[in-house]
Design a protein around this motif. Structure first.
Motif, PDB file in Angstrom:
ATOM      1  N   ILE A  97     -29.134 132.832  45.835  1.00  0.00           N
ATOM      2  CA  ILE A  97     -28.624 131.464  45.968  1.00  0.00           C
ATOM      3  C   ILE A  97     -29.068 130.858  47.291  1.00  0.00           C
ATOM      4  CG2 ILE A  97     -26.507 130.122  46.308  1.00  0.00           C
ATOM      5  CD1 ILE A  97     -25.204 132.119  44.270  1.00  0.00           C
ATOM      6  N   LYS A  98     -28.911 131.587  48.375  1.00  0.00           N
ATOM      7  CA  LYS A  98     -29.290 131.076  49.696  1.00  0.00           C
ATOM      8  C   LYS A  98     -30.803 130.871  49.805  1.00  0.00           C
ATOM      9  CE  LYS A  98     -25.406 132.773  52.448  1.00  0.00           C
ATOM     10  NZ  LYS A  98     -24.993 133.625  53.589  1.00  0.00           N
ATOM     11  N   LYS A  99     -31.560 131.789  49.227  1.00  0.00           N
ATOM     12  CA  LYS A  99     -33.019 131.662  49.245  1.00  0.00           C
ATOM     13  C   LYS A  99     -33.442 130.389  48.521  1.00  0.00           C
ATOM     14  CE  LYS A  99     -37.256 134.089  47.757  1.00  0.00           C
ATOM     15  NZ  LYS A  99     -37.716 133.047  46.814  1.00  0.00           N
ATOM     16  N   ASN A 100     -32.884 130.160  47.345  1.00  0.00           N
ATOM     17  CA  ASN A 100     -33.212 128.954  46.582  1.00  0.00           C
ATOM     18  C   ASN A 100     -32.805 127.697  47.347  1.00  0.00           C
ATOM     19  OD1 ASN A 100     -34.113 130.555  44.483  1.00  0.00           O
ATOM     20  ND2 ASN A 100     -32.253 130.357  43.263  1.00  0.00           N
ATOM     21  N   ALA A 101     -31.611 127.718  47.925  1.00  0.00           N
ATOM     22  CA  ALA A 101     -31.111 126.542  48.642  1.00  0.00           C
ATOM     23  C   ALA A 101     -32.002 126.196  49.824  1.00  0.00           C
ATOM     24  CB  ALA A 101     -29.680 126.790  49.112  1.00  0.00           C
ATOM     25  N   LYS A 102     -32.442 127.197  50.545  1.00  0.00           N
ATOM     26  CA  LYS A 102     -33.304 126.958  51.710  1.00  0.00           C
ATOM     27  C   LYS A 102     -34.600 126.277  51.291  1.00  0.00           C
ATOM     28  CE  LYS A 102     -35.219 129.223  55.797  1.00  0.00           C
ATOM     29  NZ  LYS A 102     -35.261 130.477  56.587  1.00  0.00           N
ATOM     30  N   GLU A 103     -35.158 126.700  50.161  1.00  0.00           N
ATOM     31  CA  GLU A 103     -36.405 126.122  49.668  1.00  0.00           C
ATOM     32  C   GLU A 103     -36.208 124.694  49.170  1.00  0.00           C
ATOM     33  OE1 GLU A 103     -37.522 128.860  46.629  1.00  0.00           O
ATOM     34  OE2 GLU A 103     -38.286 130.385  48.035  1.00  0.00           O
ATOM     35  N   ARG A 104     -35.025 124.375  48.676  1.00  0.00           N
ATOM     36  CA  ARG A 104     -34.783 123.098  48.004  1.00  0.00           C
ATOM     37  C   ARG A 104     -34.196 122.011  48.896  1.00  0.00           C
ATOM     38  NH1 ARG A 104     -31.991 126.097  42.748  1.00  0.00           N
ATOM     39  NH2 ARG A 104     -33.959 126.865  41.835  1.00  0.00           N
ATOM     40  N   MET A 105     -33.757 122.368  50.099  1.00  0.00           N
ATOM     41  CA  MET A 105     -33.037 121.385  50.911  1.00  0.00           C
ATOM     42  C   MET A 105     -33.927 120.573  51.845  1.00  0.00           C
ATOM     43  SD  MET A 105     -29.264 123.009  51.603  1.00  0.00           S
ATOM     44  CE  MET A 105     -28.599 121.418  52.093  1.00  0.00           C
ATOM     45  N   LYS A 106     -35.241 120.798  51.770  1.00  0.00           N
ATOM     46  CA  LYS A 106     -36.214 119.940  52.452  1.00  0.00           C
ATOM     47  C   LYS A 106     -35.911 119.765  53.941  1.00  0.00           C
ATOM     48  CE  LYS A 106     -36.817 117.177  48.232  1.00  0.00           C
ATOM     49  NZ  LYS A 106     -36.728 115.822  47.628  1.00  0.00           N
ATOM     50  N   ASP A 107     -35.540 120.829  54.594  1.00  0.00           N
ATOM     51  CA  ASP A 107     -35.238 120.812  56.033  1.00  0.00           C
ATOM     52  C   ASP A 107     -34.006 119.985  56.403  1.00  0.00           C
ATOM     53  OD1 ASP A 107     -37.230 122.556  56.627  1.00  0.00           O
ATOM     54  OD2 ASP A 107     -38.658 121.036  57.294  1.00  0.00           O
TER      55      ASP A 107
ATOM     56  N   VAL B 196     -26.727 113.282  61.476  1.00  0.00           N
ATOM     57  CA  VAL B 196     -25.731 112.553  60.688  1.00  0.00           C
ATOM     58  C   VAL B 196     -26.252 111.139  60.469  1.00  0.00           C
ATOM     59  CG1 VAL B 196     -23.348 111.758  60.520  1.00  0.00           C
ATOM     60  CG2 VAL B 196     -23.842 113.870  61.771  1.00  0.00           C
ATOM     61  N   PRO B 197     -26.577 110.707  59.232  1.00  0.00           N
ATOM     62  CA  PRO B 197     -26.496 111.464  57.986  1.00  0.00           C
ATOM     63  C   PRO B 197     -27.352 112.730  58.035  1.00  0.00           C
ATOM     64  CG  PRO B 197     -26.817 109.131  57.548  1.00  0.00           C
ATOM     65  CD  PRO B 197     -27.066 109.330  59.010  1.00  0.00           C
ATOM     66  N   GLY B 198     -27.038 113.647  57.180  1.00  0.00           N
ATOM     67  CA  GLY B 198     -27.648 114.962  57.204  1.00  0.00           C
ATOM     68  C   GLY B 198     -26.553 116.007  57.193  1.00  0.00           C
ATOM     69  N   MET B 199     -26.863 117.195  57.712  1.00  0.00           N
ATOM     70  CA  MET B 199     -25.920 118.307  57.610  1.00  0.00           C
ATOM     71  C   MET B 199     -25.313 118.707  58.944  1.00  0.00           C
ATOM     72  SD  MET B 199     -25.746 119.506  54.389  1.00  0.00           S
ATOM     73  CE  MET B 199     -25.532 121.283  54.417  1.00  0.00           C
ATOM     74  N   GLY B 200     -25.582 117.937  60.003  1.00  0.00           N
ATOM     75  CA  GLY B 200     -25.157 118.374  61.329  1.00  0.00           C
ATOM     76  C   GLY B 200     -23.901 117.712  61.837  1.00  0.00           C
ATOM     77  N   GLY B 201     -23.611 118.009  63.106  1.00  0.00           N
ATOM     78  CA  GLY B 201     -22.476 117.410  63.784  1.00  0.00           C
ATOM     79  C   GLY B 201     -22.888 116.181  64.564  1.00  0.00           C
ATOM     80  N   ALA B 202     -21.917 115.338  64.891  1.00  0.00           N
ATOM     81  CA  ALA B 202     -22.198 114.083  65.586  1.00  0.00           C
ATOM     82  C   ALA B 202     -22.742 114.311  66.985  1.00  0.00           C
ATOM     83  CB  ALA B 202     -20.913 113.248  65.664  1.00  0.00           C
TER      84      ALA B 202
END
Length: 343
Positions: A6-16, A33-39
């Motif tokens: 699952i993690k391997k697939n997610a890493k490939e699919r999340m486009k950095d 932010v937007p994105g996956m990080g903190g402010a």
């Protein structure tokens, strides 16, 4: 399918948007932010991770706990373990767009049911995101919770009506979203709430109301006074305000002040099952899991969400055996399993 795949697939699919760092501490994604990080510098995200990491569990094996009990009732639903899926939205601008908001909502709502728990669907500047979450809850015969941004009260109540029509278990407001960048980008006004605001919202529905984004005792007491059914001790993943306290720093104090009067959930930096145990020992009745569920959906869709949750449940079970914790219903007595008396 297992968690590694699952993690391997997610890493490939999340486009950095997320590179699934070996240590998910908020450093690589800081400021995204937007994105996956903190402010801003990512300090609040990082502090949530670091302070929970500082809490250590005393391994205890001279006891009779061989089959700890994980089931816990929340809002009239018996869950297989005391964890729910945190409300997260905006798959295109936060997660890379591999799954649509509709696909993500279906993955989390039905993946959670498969694992014996429930998901919270979220709200964002794009109204479609909330609607597809509501639609997923409706298809699941109400097995889900709708969390709404701190909009004008009239707008919140409109969305509560949609949740009621879908048969949702509960509704909530993530008050810590009062200054979210993504809401501003969509020209969707949000802001703080007063005690009278909360009372108006809570009195507008017969559903349990959850207030998410509490970090102080005084605000926890306001939620009790307003008649809320639950609070979530959370800093919104560090995505709103930089340099806040971490949930793990304030949870004990909040639990000691209001824990007998309201259900307490905790949210932030849950990366494995032992993190659930830590939050329970600090005074939470249950936890919310966020980022790993994103990986589950993107890396394995509905099955990936189920596998992720079941992995956490298995890890919690093992952690309880190795610390002598017998039953999650007794979590108020778990503080003795911590090495640290003060976080």
């Amino acid at each position: 399918m297992d968690i590694k795949e699952i993690k391997k697939n997610a890493k490939e699919r999340m486009k950095d948007f997320c590179i699934l760092c070996a240590e998910c501490n908020g450093r690589w994604c800081a400021g995204k932010v937007p994105g996956m990080g903190g402010a801003v510098s990512g300090g609040s995200f990082q502090r949530s991770y670091e302070k929970l990491k500082e809490v250590k569990v005393a391994m205890r094996t001279l006891h009779g706990v061989t089959d700890p009990k994980l089931k816990r009732n929340f809002f009239g639903e018996e869950l297989s373990f005391p964890a729910m899926i945190a409300p997260i939205t905006g798959t295109k601008f936060n997660m890379g767009g591999y799954v649509s908001d509709e696909e993500y909502s279906n993955d989390i709502v039905f993946g959670a049911i498969d694992a014996g728990t429930i998901a919270m669907i979220g709200d964002t500047g794009d109204p479609n995101c909330f609607q597809v979450g509501i639609d997923a809850i409706k298809r699941a015969n109400g097995k889900g919770i709708a969390i709404i941004k701190p909009r004008e009260n009239s707008e919140i109540i409109k969305r509560i009506r949609l949740a009621e029509e879908a048969g949702a278990i509960a509704v909530g407001i993530d008050v810590d979203g009062a200054g979210l960048v993504t809401m501003k980008l969509f020209n969707q006004p949000v802001g703080p709430k007063t005690l009278s605001d909360l009372k108006e919202i809570i009195s507008s529905t017969k559903l349990p109301v959850i207030i998410k984004g509490i970090l102080t005792v005084d605000e926890a007491k306001i939620c009790v006074e307003a008649g809320a059914s639950a609070i979530v001790v959370s800093n919104h993943g560090g995505r709103c305000l930089n340099e806040t306290f971490a949930p793990a720093e304030v949870l004990q104090e909040i639990s000691q002040a209001v824990g007998n009067n309201i259900t307490i959930l905790a949210d932030g930096a849950v990366r494995e099952g032992v993190d659930i145990l830590k939050y329970l020992a600090l005074g939470a009745d249950g936890v919310l899991i966020g980022r790993p569920i994103i990986w589950g959906s993107i890396g394995g869709r509905q099955e990936g969400v189920k596998v992720t949750l079941e992995t956490f449940k298995s890890q919690l079970y093992q952690s309880m055996i190795l610390s002598g914790a017998d039953d999650v219903k007794n979590s108020k007595n778990f503080s003795c399993i911590l090495y640290t008396k003060k976080v």
